[in-house]
Design an enzyme around this catalytic site. Structure first.
Site, PDB file in Angstrom:
ATOM      1  CB  CYS A 149      -0.969  -0.027   1.183  1.00  0.00           C
ATOM      2  SG  CYS A 149      -0.248  -0.599   2.737  1.00  0.00           S
TER       3      CYS A 149
HETATM    4  N1  LIG Z   1      -4.191  -4.551   5.122  1.00  0.00           N
HETATM    5  C1  LIG Z   1      -3.694  -3.825   4.126  1.00  0.00           C
HETATM    6  O1  LIG Z   1      -3.986  -2.617   3.993  1.00  0.00           O
HETATM    7  C2  LIG Z   1      -2.784  -4.469   3.116  1.00  0.00           C
HETATM    8  C3  LIG Z   1      -2.386  -3.708   2.008  1.00  0.00           C
HETATM    9  C4  LIG Z   1      -1.519  -4.277   1.069  1.00  0.00           C
HETATM   10  C5  LIG Z   1      -1.074  -5.582   1.242  1.00  0.00           C
HETATM   11  N2  LIG Z   1      -1.461  -6.283   2.349  1.00  0.00           N
HETATM   12  C6  LIG Z   1      -0.938  -7.654   2.488  1.00  0.00           C
HETATM   13  O2  LIG Z   1      -1.996  -8.560   2.199  1.00  0.00           O
HETATM   14  C7  LIG Z   1      -1.857  -9.748   2.998  1.00  0.00           C
HETATM   15  C8  LIG Z   1      -3.153  -9.957   3.795  1.00  0.00           C
HETATM   16  O3  LIG Z   1      -3.326  -8.822   4.641  1.00  0.00           O
HETATM   17  P1  LIG Z   1      -4.605  -8.613   5.547  1.00  0.00           P
HETATM   18  O4  LIG Z   1      -4.548  -7.219   6.011  1.00  0.00           O
HETATM   19  O5  LIG Z   1      -5.835  -9.093   4.853  1.00  0.00           O
HETATM   20  O6  LIG Z   1      -4.277  -9.612   6.762  1.00  0.00           O
HETATM   21  P2  LIG Z   1      -5.266 -10.238   7.848  1.00  0.00           P
HETATM   22  O7  LIG Z   1      -6.480  -9.382   7.985  1.00  0.00           O
HETATM   23  O8  LIG Z   1      -4.458 -10.503   9.055  1.00  0.00           O
HETATM   24  O9  LIG Z   1      -5.708 -11.638   7.181  1.00  0.00           O
HETATM   25  C9  LIG Z   1      -4.799 -12.697   7.020  1.00  0.00           C
HETATM   26  C10 LIG Z   1      -5.511 -13.910   6.420  1.00  0.00           C
HETATM   27  O10 LIG Z   1      -4.535 -14.959   6.271  1.00  0.00           O
HETATM   28  C11 LIG Z   1      -5.027 -16.145   6.901  1.00  0.00           C
HETATM   29  N3  LIG Z   1      -3.881 -16.875   7.479  1.00  0.00           N
HETATM   30  C12 LIG Z   1      -3.034 -16.448   8.453  1.00  0.00           C
HETATM   31  N4  LIG Z   1      -2.094 -17.372   8.712  1.00  0.00           N
HETATM   32  C13 LIG Z   1      -2.367 -18.431   7.894  1.00  0.00           C
HETATM   33  C14 LIG Z   1      -1.748 -19.706   7.696  1.00  0.00           C
HETATM   34  N5  LIG Z   1      -0.654 -20.073   8.364  1.00  0.00           N
HETATM   35  N6  LIG Z   1      -2.294 -20.530   6.755  1.00  0.00           N
HETATM   36  C15 LIG Z   1      -3.387 -20.169   6.051  1.00  0.00           C
HETATM   37  N7  LIG Z   1      -4.022 -18.979   6.200  1.00  0.00           N
HETATM   38  C16 LIG Z   1      -3.511 -18.116   7.112  1.00  0.00           C
HETATM   39  C17 LIG Z   1      -5.977 -15.653   7.972  1.00  0.00           C
HETATM   40  O11 LIG Z   1      -6.896 -16.696   8.216  1.00  0.00           O
HETATM   41  P3  LIG Z   1      -7.360 -17.164   9.679  1.00  0.00           P
HETATM   42  O12 LIG Z   1      -6.663 -16.308  10.687  1.00  0.00           O
HETATM   43  O13 LIG Z   1      -8.848 -17.000   9.661  1.00  0.00           O
HETATM   44  O14 LIG Z   1      -6.990 -18.593   9.779  1.00  0.00           O
HETATM   45  C18 LIG Z   1      -6.631 -14.467   7.275  1.00  0.00           C
HETATM   46  O15 LIG Z   1      -7.660 -14.911   6.444  1.00  0.00           O
HETATM   47  C19 LIG Z   1      -0.626  -9.517   3.900  1.00  0.00           C
HETATM   48  O16 LIG Z   1       0.484 -10.141   3.340  1.00  0.00           O
HETATM   49  C20 LIG Z   1      -0.478  -7.993   3.897  1.00  0.00           C
HETATM   50  O17 LIG Z   1       0.846  -7.568   4.116  1.00  0.00           O
HETATM   51  C21 LIG Z   1      -2.302  -5.766   3.272  1.00  0.00           C
END
Ligand SMILES: NC(=O)c1ccc[n+]([C@@H]2O[C@H](COP(=O)([O-])OP(=O)(O)OC[C@H]3O[C@@H](n4cnc5c(N)ncnc54)[C@H](OP(=O)(O)O)[C@@H]3O)[C@@H](O)[C@H]2O)c1
Length: 345
Positions: A149
């Site tokens: 982001c």
């Molecule tokens: N948030 C932002 O603004 C943003 C912007 C750009 C990029 N990103 C990137 O996008 C990715 C996701 O971000 P997010 O903000 O959506 O994170 P989040 O809200 O913490 O969600 C993470 C997801 O990954 C799953 N997960 C976690 N550990 C896992 C494992 N070992 N095996 C399988 N599934 C697993 C979780 O599922 P459960 O916990 O339900 O099992 C949840 O569905 C990250 O790499 C982040 O750096 C985020």
């Protein structure tokens, strides 16, 4: 209809993918994964989806790439890294929202993320999914590393300047601010309400992990190494991102000339809005949209340019941009499912 699956559907970017894709005319959601909430429906996890999507969440396994047109990986960094090669054996396009495949240099990944890359050979094949810079490569790619982001807001703000000779490329400073959803849904001490509310907190000064990603892409456009000072801040707001960027000018320029130049650079871009002279970008006008607003102001007393760049971290900074990439990969109109304006007020 293209079958689409989302690994990490119970997170914030996963939810935003679902919210945008349910109104996309060319795709059908098939598999959604979560480890924590497996067996529950996605609407039980996110009541906002009640009556809209009733798919059950299942655990992540290799089968997710079987019979799937596009697979979004909305997982924490390192989680998807070793699994990607198995997914790529299927006839499936993979879009990874994590940082695992964004850096071309595996050593840089180790230096900044403190993990050894398990699949450095894939770093040559993967395309950095910033459509405004890499559209042609995205069209024929099977595997996309979706940008971070902060890098999206900073790279888009600076790209038009890098080959002009108008600016001193050794003088870039970005003061950037993010809403708390940038840290994901997983609870942590730093993102608790009482820690974040009514305060502005700098973090990651001089060593934030998005720095090498910005430098990689800025250097590629400039054709020479570019470095910047990057100062991120956590804001007491849920979503939105603003980068205010300072760069010294090598010559006298006006706001009008810069706006004209930026509009020309981005003339074919649907999601970049270069604001009129005297207007500054604000998170308020991009929230929940795929737009990046860019404002330009010459500080003539100090021979410096101030650029403001606003995005929604979860949309142009993540899930919206991922869908933009999907549209390009599938040969669809890039804007499909993404042209909603910001939510305001
Ligand atoms: N948030 C932002 O603004 C943003 C912007 C750009 C990029 N990103 C990137 O996008 C990715 C996701 O971000 P997010 O903000 O959506 O994170 P989040 O809200 O913490 O969600 C993470 C997801 O990954 C799953 N997960 C976690 N550990 C896992 C494992 N070992 N095996 C399988 N599934 C697993 C979780 O599922 P459960 O916990 O339900 O099992 C949840 O569905 C990250 O790499 C982040 O750096 C985020």
């Amino acid at each position: 209809m293209v079958k689409v699956s989302i690994a990490g559907a119970s997170g914030y970017t996963g939810l935003e993918l679902i919210r945008l894709l349910v109104n996309h005319p060319d795709v059908e959601l098939t598999v959604l994964t979560s480890e924590t909430f497996q067996g529950q429906t996605i609407a039980e996890v996110f009541p906002s989806l009640n009556g809209v999507v009733d798919l059950k969440l299942r655990p992540l396994d290799e089968n997710i790439a079987n019979d799937c047109g596009v697979l979004f990986l909305a997982l924490p960094h390192t989680t998807a890294m070793s699994k990607v090669p198995a997914y790529l054996k299927y006839d499936c396009k993979v879009i990874d929202l994590s940082a695992d495949y964004r850096l071309k240099d595996p050593k840089a990944y180790t230096d900044w993320y403190s993990v050894t890359h398990t699949n450095p050979e894939l770093l040559e094949q993967v395309v950095y999914g910033l459509p405004e810079l890499h559209r042609e490569a995205i069209q024929s790619a099977q595997f996309i590393a979706n940008p971070g982001c902060y890098p999206t807001s900073v790279i888009l703000a600076l790209a038009p300047l890098l080959q002009t000779g108008w600016v001193d490329l050794d003088s870039i400073i970005s003061d950037s601010k993010s809403g708390v959803s940038g840290a994901g849904r997983k609870p942590s001490l730093n993102t608790q309400y009482s820690e974040v509310n009514e305060g502005v907190n700098p973090y990651g000064l001089a060593d934030h992990r998005h720095t090498p990603e910005m430098e990689q892409e800025l250097s590629a456009v400039a054709g020479k190494p570019v470095r910047l000072t990057f100062s991120p801040h956590l804001m007491p707001m849920t979503r939105g991102m603003l980068s205010t960027i300072y760069i010294n000018l090598n010559q006298t320029l006006t706001d009008e000339k810069l706006v004209e130049h930026y509009r020309n650079f981005y003339k074919d871009e649907s999601f970049i809005r270069v604001l009129n002279p005297g207007k500054f970008a604000s998170t308020r006008y991009v929230l929940s949209s795929n737009f990046c607003d860019i404002g330009l102001k010459v500080d003539s007393r100090n021979q410096r340019l101030i650029i403001t760049s606003a995005i929604d971290n979860l949309i142009k900074g993540a899930s919206g941009q991922a869908i933009q990439n999907m549209n390009i990969m599938l040969g669809l109109d890039e804007k499909t499912g993404l042209m909603a304006p910001a939510i305001f007020p």
